[in-house]
Design a protein around this motif. Structure first.
Motif, PDB file in Angstrom:
ATOM      1  N   CYS A  18      56.487  22.437  29.435  1.00  0.00           N
ATOM      2  CA  CYS A  18      57.737  23.528  29.506  1.00  0.00           C
ATOM      3  C   CYS A  18      57.675  24.247  27.958  1.00  0.00           C
ATOM      4  O   CYS A  18      57.783  23.956  27.245  1.00  0.00           O
ATOM      5  CB  CYS A  18      58.995  22.791  29.480  1.00  0.00           C
ATOM      6  SG  CYS A  18      60.489  23.370  29.540  1.00  0.00           S
ATOM      7  N   ASN A  20      60.312  25.864  27.256  1.00  0.00           N
ATOM      8  CA  ASN A  20      61.667  25.735  26.498  1.00  0.00           C
ATOM      9  C   ASN A  20      62.003  24.305  26.250  1.00  0.00           C
ATOM     10  O   ASN A  20      63.223  24.058  25.637  1.00  0.00           O
ATOM     11  CB  ASN A  20      62.624  26.308  27.577  1.00  0.00           C
ATOM     12  CG  ASN A  20      62.380  27.846  28.076  1.00  0.00           C
ATOM     13  OD1 ASN A  20      62.129  28.463  27.096  1.00  0.00           O
ATOM     14  ND2 ASN A  20      62.588  28.134  29.200  1.00  0.00           N
ATOM     15  N   CYS A  37      66.682  25.082  30.809  1.00  0.00           N
ATOM     16  CA  CYS A  37      65.557  25.481  31.953  1.00  0.00           C
ATOM     17  C   CYS A  37      65.817  27.155  32.369  1.00  0.00           C
ATOM     18  O   CYS A  37      66.896  27.415  32.884  1.00  0.00           O
ATOM     19  CB  CYS A  37      65.603  24.544  32.990  1.00  0.00           C
ATOM     20  SG  CYS A  37      64.579  25.186  34.450  1.00  0.00           S
ATOM     21  N   CYS A  40      61.388  29.191  34.063  1.00  0.00           N
ATOM     22  CA  CYS A  40      60.094  29.790  33.241  1.00  0.00           C
ATOM     23  C   CYS A  40      60.288  31.463  33.040  1.00  0.00           C
ATOM     24  O   CYS A  40      59.260  32.076  32.751  1.00  0.00           O
ATOM     25  CB  CYS A  40      58.677  29.390  33.640  1.00  0.00           C
ATOM     26  SG  CYS A  40      58.337  27.638  33.368  1.00  0.00           S
ATOM     27  N   CYS A  49      56.174  23.457  35.445  1.00  0.00           N
ATOM     28  CA  CYS A  49      56.455  22.040  35.650  1.00  0.00           C
ATOM     29  C   CYS A  49      56.087  21.720  37.227  1.00  0.00           C
ATOM     30  O   CYS A  49      55.466  20.757  37.771  1.00  0.00           O
ATOM     31  CB  CYS A  49      57.880  21.335  35.209  1.00  0.00           C
ATOM     32  SG  CYS A  49      59.243  22.558  36.051  1.00  0.00           S
TER      33      CYS A  49
HETATM   34 FE1  SF4 Z   1      60.759  24.183  31.785  1.00  0.00          FE
HETATM   35 FE2  SF4 Z   1      60.072  23.539  34.315  1.00  0.00          FE
HETATM   36 FE3  SF4 Z   1      62.425  25.134  33.740  1.00  0.00          FE
HETATM   37 FE4  SF4 Z   1      59.900  26.084  33.340  1.00  0.00          FE
HETATM   38  S1  SF4 Z   1      60.897  25.700  35.374  1.00  0.00           S
HETATM   39  S2  SF4 Z   1      61.726  26.272  31.713  1.00  0.00           S
HETATM   40  S3  SF4 Z   1      58.654  24.359  32.961  1.00  0.00           S
HETATM   41  S4  SF4 Z   1      61.859  22.898  33.071  1.00  0.00           S
END
Ligand code: SF4
Ligand code: SF4
Length: 82
Positions: A18, A20, A37, A40, A49
């Motif tokens: 991740c 973030n 989150c 992405c 993820c």
């Molecule tokens: Fe993090 Fe998954 Fe959200 Fe991407 S989609 S920012 S990897 S929690």
């Protein structure tokens, strides 16, 4: 934002992916902080993820539906705070 369901087997694979640092170990399974989150957005074309989860237990969070613009604004706020 995305959500980790209770199908999570605590394999630890998603957390380091991740960008973030939104994924953390909760009381029983991994969890996602929806305030961090961005799906992405700003970092990658696809949620990282979701790509790595071996049991496909990371769906979109129905309580946190956001537009691409909202996700980009969240990304920029997170970057400014970093
Ligand atoms: Fe993090 Fe998954 Fe959200 Fe991407 S989609 S920012 S990897 S929690
Ligand atoms: Fe849980 Fe999937 Fe993350 Fe593994 S990759 S810790 S199963 S959410």
């Amino acid at each position: 934002a995305l959500l980790i369901t209770d199908d999570c087997i605590n394999c630890d694979v998603c957390e380091p992916e991740c960008p973030n640092e939104a994924i953390y170990m909760g009381p029983e399974i991994y969890e996602i902080d929806p305030n961090k989150c961005t799906e992405c957005v700003g970092h990658y074309d696809e949620p990282q993820c979701q790509q790595v989860c071996p049991v496909s237990c990371i769906p979109f969070n129905p309580a946190w539906r956001e537009t691409k613009e909202q996700l980009m604004a969240k990304y920029q706020t997170l970057q400014a705070a970093a």
